[in-house]
Design a protein around this motif. Structure first.
Motif, PDB file in Angstrom:
ATOM      1  N   ALA A 149     -38.698  28.949 -20.112  1.00 26.40           N
ATOM      2  CA  ALA A 149     -38.362  28.933 -18.588  1.00 26.40           C
ATOM      3  C   ALA A 149     -36.915  28.491 -18.697  1.00 26.40           C
ATOM      4  O   ALA A 149     -36.079  28.801 -17.551  1.00 26.40           O
ATOM      5  N   LYS A 150     -36.372  28.015 -19.755  1.00 25.54           N
ATOM      6  CA  LYS A 150     -34.853  27.830 -19.414  1.00 25.54           C
ATOM      7  C   LYS A 150     -34.034  28.796 -19.847  1.00 25.54           C
ATOM      8  O   LYS A 150     -32.838  28.770 -19.628  1.00 25.54           O
ATOM      9  N   ALA A 151     -34.555  29.952 -20.550  1.00 26.87           N
ATOM     10  CA  ALA A 151     -33.685  31.135 -20.812  1.00 26.87           C
ATOM     11  C   ALA A 151     -33.072  31.699 -19.700  1.00 26.87           C
ATOM     12  O   ALA A 151     -33.714  31.895 -18.858  1.00 26.87           O
ATOM     13  N   GLU A 152     -31.947  32.177 -20.048  1.00 27.09           N
ATOM     14  CA  GLU A 152     -31.161  32.943 -19.033  1.00 27.09           C
ATOM     15  C   GLU A 152     -32.047  34.583 -19.283  1.00 27.09           C
ATOM     16  O   GLU A 152     -32.290  34.922 -18.053  1.00 27.09           O
ATOM     17  N   THR A 153     -31.906  35.092 -20.353  1.00 23.68           N
ATOM     18  CA  THR A 153     -32.546  36.322 -20.513  1.00 23.68           C
ATOM     19  C   THR A 153     -33.940  36.097 -21.575  1.00 23.68           C
ATOM     20  O   THR A 153     -33.645  35.422 -22.525  1.00 23.68           O
ATOM     21  N   ILE A 154     -34.798  36.627 -21.233  1.00 24.17           N
ATOM     22  CA  ILE A 154     -36.158  36.362 -22.229  1.00 24.17           C
ATOM     23  C   ILE A 154     -36.128  37.787 -22.977  1.00 24.17           C
ATOM     24  O   ILE A 154     -36.420  38.961 -22.333  1.00 24.17           O
ATOM     25  N   TYR A 155     -35.723  37.965 -24.151  1.00 27.34           N
ATOM     26  CA  TYR A 155     -36.140  39.118 -25.167  1.00 27.34           C
ATOM     27  C   TYR A 155     -37.234  39.304 -25.795  1.00 27.34           C
ATOM     28  O   TYR A 155     -38.088  38.061 -25.825  1.00 27.34           O
ATOM     29  N   VAL A 156     -38.218  40.362 -25.523  1.00 28.91           N
ATOM     30  CA  VAL A 156     -39.188  40.600 -26.191  1.00 28.91           C
ATOM     31  C   VAL A 156     -39.113  41.603 -27.227  1.00 28.91           C
ATOM     32  O   VAL A 156     -38.850  42.611 -27.149  1.00 28.91           O
ATOM     33  N   GLY A 274     -46.947  31.169 -16.697  1.00 27.94           N
ATOM     34  CA  GLY A 274     -46.478  29.984 -16.763  1.00 27.94           C
ATOM     35  C   GLY A 274     -44.929  29.675 -16.881  1.00 27.94           C
ATOM     36  O   GLY A 274     -44.650  28.911 -16.004  1.00 27.94           O
ATOM     37  N   VAL A 275     -44.093  30.696 -17.172  1.00 26.26           N
ATOM     38  CA  VAL A 275     -42.808  30.614 -16.963  1.00 26.26           C
ATOM     39  C   VAL A 275     -42.339  30.792 -15.462  1.00 26.26           C
ATOM     40  O   VAL A 275     -41.693  30.023 -14.975  1.00 26.26           O
ATOM     41  N   GLY A 276     -43.210  31.683 -15.005  1.00 22.76           N
ATOM     42  CA  GLY A 276     -42.768  31.873 -13.508  1.00 22.76           C
ATOM     43  C   GLY A 276     -42.925  30.685 -12.623  1.00 22.76           C
ATOM     44  O   GLY A 276     -42.306  30.443 -11.879  1.00 22.76           O
ATOM     45  N   GLU A 277     -44.319  30.045 -13.075  1.00 28.57           N
ATOM     46  CA  GLU A 277     -44.397  28.886 -12.357  1.00 28.57           C
ATOM     47  C   GLU A 277     -43.424  27.895 -12.445  1.00 28.57           C
ATOM     48  O   GLU A 277     -43.008  26.988 -11.589  1.00 28.57           O
ATOM     49  N   LYS A 278     -43.196  27.472 -13.812  1.00 29.73           N
ATOM     50  CA  LYS A 278     -42.256  26.458 -14.093  1.00 29.73           C
ATOM     51  C   LYS A 278     -40.802  26.752 -13.452  1.00 29.73           C
ATOM     52  O   LYS A 278     -39.969  25.639 -13.041  1.00 29.73           O
ATOM     53  N   ARG A 279     -40.283  27.987 -13.505  1.00 32.62           N
ATOM     54  CA  ARG A 279     -39.034  28.228 -12.733  1.00 32.62           C
ATOM     55  C   ARG A 279     -39.077  27.814 -11.220  1.00 32.62           C
ATOM     56  O   ARG A 279     -38.387  27.184 -10.780  1.00 32.62           O
ATOM     57  N   ARG A 280     -40.346  28.181 -10.648  1.00 33.49           N
ATOM     58  CA  ARG A 280     -40.337  27.984  -9.169  1.00 33.49           C
ATOM     59  C   ARG A 280     -40.400  26.489  -9.079  1.00 33.49           C
ATOM     60  O   ARG A 280     -39.584  25.929  -8.247  1.00 33.49           O
ATOM     61  N   ASP A 281     -41.116  25.571  -9.888  1.00 34.06           N
ATOM     62  CA  ASP A 281     -40.965  24.232  -9.775  1.00 34.06           C
ATOM     63  C   ASP A 281     -39.716  23.668  -9.742  1.00 34.06           C
ATOM     64  O   ASP A 281     -38.994  22.772  -8.979  1.00 34.06           O
ATOM     65  N   THR A 282     -39.018  24.139 -10.919  1.00 37.30           N
ATOM     66  CA  THR A 282     -37.664  23.613 -11.230  1.00 37.30           C
ATOM     67  C   THR A 282     -36.813  23.923 -10.159  1.00 37.30           C
ATOM     68  O   THR A 282     -35.910  22.899  -9.475  1.00 37.30           O
ATOM     69  N   SER A 283     -36.519  25.164  -9.344  1.00 37.26           N
ATOM     70  CA  SER A 283     -35.763  25.420  -8.622  1.00 37.26           C
ATOM     71  C   SER A 283     -36.102  24.631  -7.177  1.00 37.26           C
ATOM     72  O   SER A 283     -35.139  24.285  -6.528  1.00 37.26           O
ATOM     73  N   ARG A 284     -37.338  24.407  -7.103  1.00 37.05           N
ATOM     74  CA  ARG A 284     -37.673  23.617  -5.833  1.00 37.05           C
ATOM     75  C   ARG A 284     -37.266  22.285  -5.755  1.00 37.05           C
ATOM     76  O   ARG A 284     -36.668  21.651  -4.947  1.00 37.05           O
ATOM     77  N   LYS A 285     -37.227  21.472  -7.105  1.00 32.81           N
ATOM     78  CA  LYS A 285     -36.815  20.383  -7.340  1.00 32.81           C
ATOM     79  C   LYS A 285     -35.176  20.347  -7.127  1.00 32.81           C
ATOM     80  O   LYS A 285     -34.798  19.291  -6.555  1.00 32.81           O
ATOM     81  N   ARG A 286     -34.704  21.282  -7.628  1.00 30.86           N
ATOM     82  CA  ARG A 286     -32.955  21.064  -7.495  1.00 30.86           C
ATOM     83  C   ARG A 286     -32.748  21.087  -6.036  1.00 30.86           C
ATOM     84  O   ARG A 286     -31.743  20.493  -5.725  1.00 30.86           O
ATOM     85  N   LYS A 287     -33.347  21.967  -5.137  1.00 32.02           N
ATOM     86  CA  LYS A 287     -33.113  22.092  -3.594  1.00 32.02           C
ATOM     87  C   LYS A 287     -33.107  20.464  -3.274  1.00 32.02           C
ATOM     88  O   LYS A 287     -32.460  20.204  -2.381  1.00 32.02           O
ATOM     89  N   ALA A 288     -34.326  19.933  -3.645  1.00 33.07           N
ATOM     90  CA  ALA A 288     -34.465  18.329  -2.952  1.00 33.07           C
ATOM     91  C   ALA A 288     -33.290  17.675  -3.288  1.00 33.07           C
ATOM     92  O   ALA A 288     -32.603  17.808  -4.055  1.00 33.07           O
TER      93      ALA A 288
END
Lengths: 288, 288
Positions: A149-156, A274-288
Motif C-alpha cells: 500500500a505504501k508503494a508508489e508503483t507496484i511492479y508485477v 486489500g491494498v486498494g482498501e488500505k489506500r482508501r483508509d489512509t487517504s481518508r485519515k490524511r484528510k481528517a
DNA sequence: TATGTATTGGAATTATTATTTCATATTCCC
DNA sequence: GGGAATATGAAATAATAATTCCAATACATA
C-alpha cells in the motif's frame, strides 16, 4: 400402472445430480401438488435427507401420500428410496476432496471421457482452495498489504505458469487506479523497466517450481536496488523466498500435469483489493 | 440413577465437537461395549447420522440396547437425540457456500480486516466451481473438444478480465505441443493475425459482460472467414454466442467487485487437456 | 353440461424402528 | 469365595413412520 412406468422409463436416478435434472425436465408436466414438493425438495435438500415423510410433507404443505406419489412418479418404489439419494449426496459432499481427487485421477487415467478430466480440474481447484484457507498466515497478509500500500508503483513479476495470475493482478490494480507495471518479456526491455524501480516502489513476484530463471534473475536484481518484494511461491526453499520481505507458501493441487491456479488467484486478489482498501483508509485519515 | 446423572452432569452436548470432547474425556472409564460404540461413532460419524439403531449396533458389533445405553450415559434421553447431533453436524458442514459468501460480504463491508477479504475470494471461487460442475453440459464439452482437436492452429482470443485465462490456455497448449496463437493487442497487429486463420483452424474465444468490443469485433471477423469458434461466456444473450459453433455459459460469483476466474479456468484446462488426449488417441488409431 | 380421467386429502393399515424389560453374565470389593 | 453392583444379550413391547386405500374433488374432453 407401475408396470407401465417401469416399461417406459427404466432408469431411476441414482445420484442427486441426475435426479435434479430429471425433476427440472419434468417440472412443467407435473401436477400442482407434486410440483410443489419438487420445488421444496430442490430448495431444501437437507430437509429431505433428514426429515420424515410426515414432517417433510407438512413443511411443503402437502399430504404425506403426495410425497410418496412424487417419489413413485420419479421411478422410486417409495419415499425411502428417494430419500437415500438425498442422503447419499450429503455423504459424498462430505468425503474429503482429496479422496475425490484420487478417484478422479484414476478414472481419467482409465480413459473415462472428458467429463472426468473436467471434474478433476474442479476437484484440484477446490482442494487448493481448502488448503490455502487453512494455512494462510494472517500476519503475513497484513504485512504484505501494508508494504504494497505504501508503494508508489507496484511492479508485477511472473513468467510462464504464473503469468496469468500476474496479468489478472495488473488488470485489477488498473481498475482500482493503483499505479502498476507488469513486467512482460515481449519487448525484451525487462532490464530497463526494472531499472526504473526505486525503494519507494514494491514488487509482487510469483514463481513456482520449476522456477523460471528469468523471474529469479529479475527478482534478484530488483531486490539489490532496495525494492521490497512480496513473493508467492511454493516452498520455503524457493529461490524467491530469500529475496522477499514477505512471502507466501501456496500449495496447489495438480491434475493431468497442470496445477490449479485457484488458490494463487484468491490470494492475489486479496492482496490487490486489500491494498486498494488500505489506500482508501489512509487517504481518508490524511484528510481528517 | 438417571436422576444422579442429571445432577452430576447437567449439560448434554448439543454440538458435535463438544460431544467428541466429552467422549474422549470419558473414554477410559467406559464399559467395554459402550467404549466399542464410542470408538465406532467417532470413526464413522456418517453412519450414526444415517443408520438405524439396529444397523449401527450391528456394524459396531453390539446390541441395539447398548447403543441406547451409550446415548443415555452421555445424558441424552435416547438414541434419537444423540443422532440429532450427528445429523446437525452434516447440515452445518454443508450449509451452502452461498450463505457463507453472503456473510463474508457483509463482514468485509463492515471493515473486518483483510482476512475477510481473502475468505471472500476463496468462497467466491468455491461457489463458482460448485456451480459449474452442476451446470456443465457434457455434450457441449465433447463437441468443443472434437472441434478443437481437428484444428491445425488454435487461436485464443480474450481481453481484459478474461485475458489471464487465455494466457493460461496458450501456456498449456504450448506444453502439450499443440500449435496455437494467442491474439494479444500489444503489437496492434490483431487484424493481420486473424487474417491468417482458415476454416481448418479453430478459435477459443472468452468474453464476459461488459464484453470488450475488440473481442466481439475480432470474433465476428474471424467467424466470417469460416473459422469455427468455441466460446466461453456468461449468458445466452452474449454477442459471442451468436458467432460460436459451441458455447459455454459460465456464471462466476463475484466478491468486492471482482469476479472469480476459477470456474472458467477449470473449463479452459479441461478443454486444453481434452484436446491433447483426443489428438493422442487419433494418432494412435491412424498408426494401427 | 355430462362423463371419464387424473389428482388430492385423510384415515386405516402395515412396516419399521426405538426402547424397555428381564434373565444372565461379569466385575469388583469385602 | 460370596455377594452386591454393574454390564450385557436377546426378545417383547411401544412408538413412530411409511404406505395403501378409498372417497372426494378438480380437470379435461366431447
Amino acid at each position: 400402472m407401475s408396470l407401465d412406468r417401469a416399461t417406459m422409463d427404466e432408469r431411476v436416478p441414482r445420484d442427486f445430480e441426475t435426479l435434479r435434472t430429471t425433476i427440472l425436465e419434468r417440472r412443467e408436466s407435473l401436477p400442482k401438488r407434486i410440483a410443489q414438493i419438487a420445488a421444496h425438495a430442490l430448495d431444501n435438500p437437507d430437509d429431505i435427507a433428514f426429515g420424515t415423510a410426515a414432517s417433510i410433507a407438512a413443511s411443503a404443505g402437502v399430504q404425506p401420500s403426495t410425497l410418496i406419489r412424487f417419489a413413485q412418479q420419479l421411478g422410486f418404489d417409495g419415499f425411502t428410496s428417494l430419500q437415500q439419494v438425498f442422503r447419499e449426496r450429503l455423504r459424498e459432499r462430505n468425503s474429503s476432496y482429496d479422496e475425490r481427487l484420487q478417484a478422479l485421477r484414476a478414472k481419467a487415467e482409465g480413459g473415462a471421457g472428458h467429463r472426468a478430466i473436467f471434474d478433476g480440474f474442479v476437484a484440484a481447484a477446490s482442494t487448493s482452495l481448502n488448503d490455502i484457507s487453512r494455512t494462510l498466515d494472517e500476519a503475513h497478509l497484513e504485512d504484505a498489504i501494508s508494504l504494497l500500500a505504501k508503494a508508489e508503483t507496484i511492479y508485477v513479476l511472473a513468467k510462464r505458469r504464473s503469468y496469468p495470475v500476474a496479468s489478472y493482478i495488473a488488470y485489477a490494480l488498473g481498475k482500482l487506479k493503483i499505479r502498476n507495471q507488469l513486467i512482460e518479456s515481449a519487448a525484451g526491455l525487462n532490464a530497463e523497466m526494472i531499472g526504473f524501480a526505486t525503494p519507494a516502489d514494491a514488487v509482487i513476484a510469483i514463481s513456482f517450481s520449476p522456477y523460471a530463471p528469468a523471474t529469479i534473475e529479475e527478482a534478484r536484481s530488483i531486490s539489490e536496488q532496495g525494492v521490497p518484494i512480496v513473493a508467492i511461491t511454493d516452498s520455503s526453499f524457493s529461490p524467491l523466498a530469500q529475496f522477499a520481505k514477505v512471502w507466501f507458501e501456496v500449495a496447489e493441487a495438480d491434475f493431468a500435469g497442470f496445477r490449479s491456479l485457484s488458490a494463487t488467484m484468491a490470494l492475489a486478489m486479496a492482496l490487490t483489493v486489500g491494498v486498494g482498501e488500505k489506500r482508501r483508509d489512509t487517504s481518508r485519515k490524511r484528510k481528517a
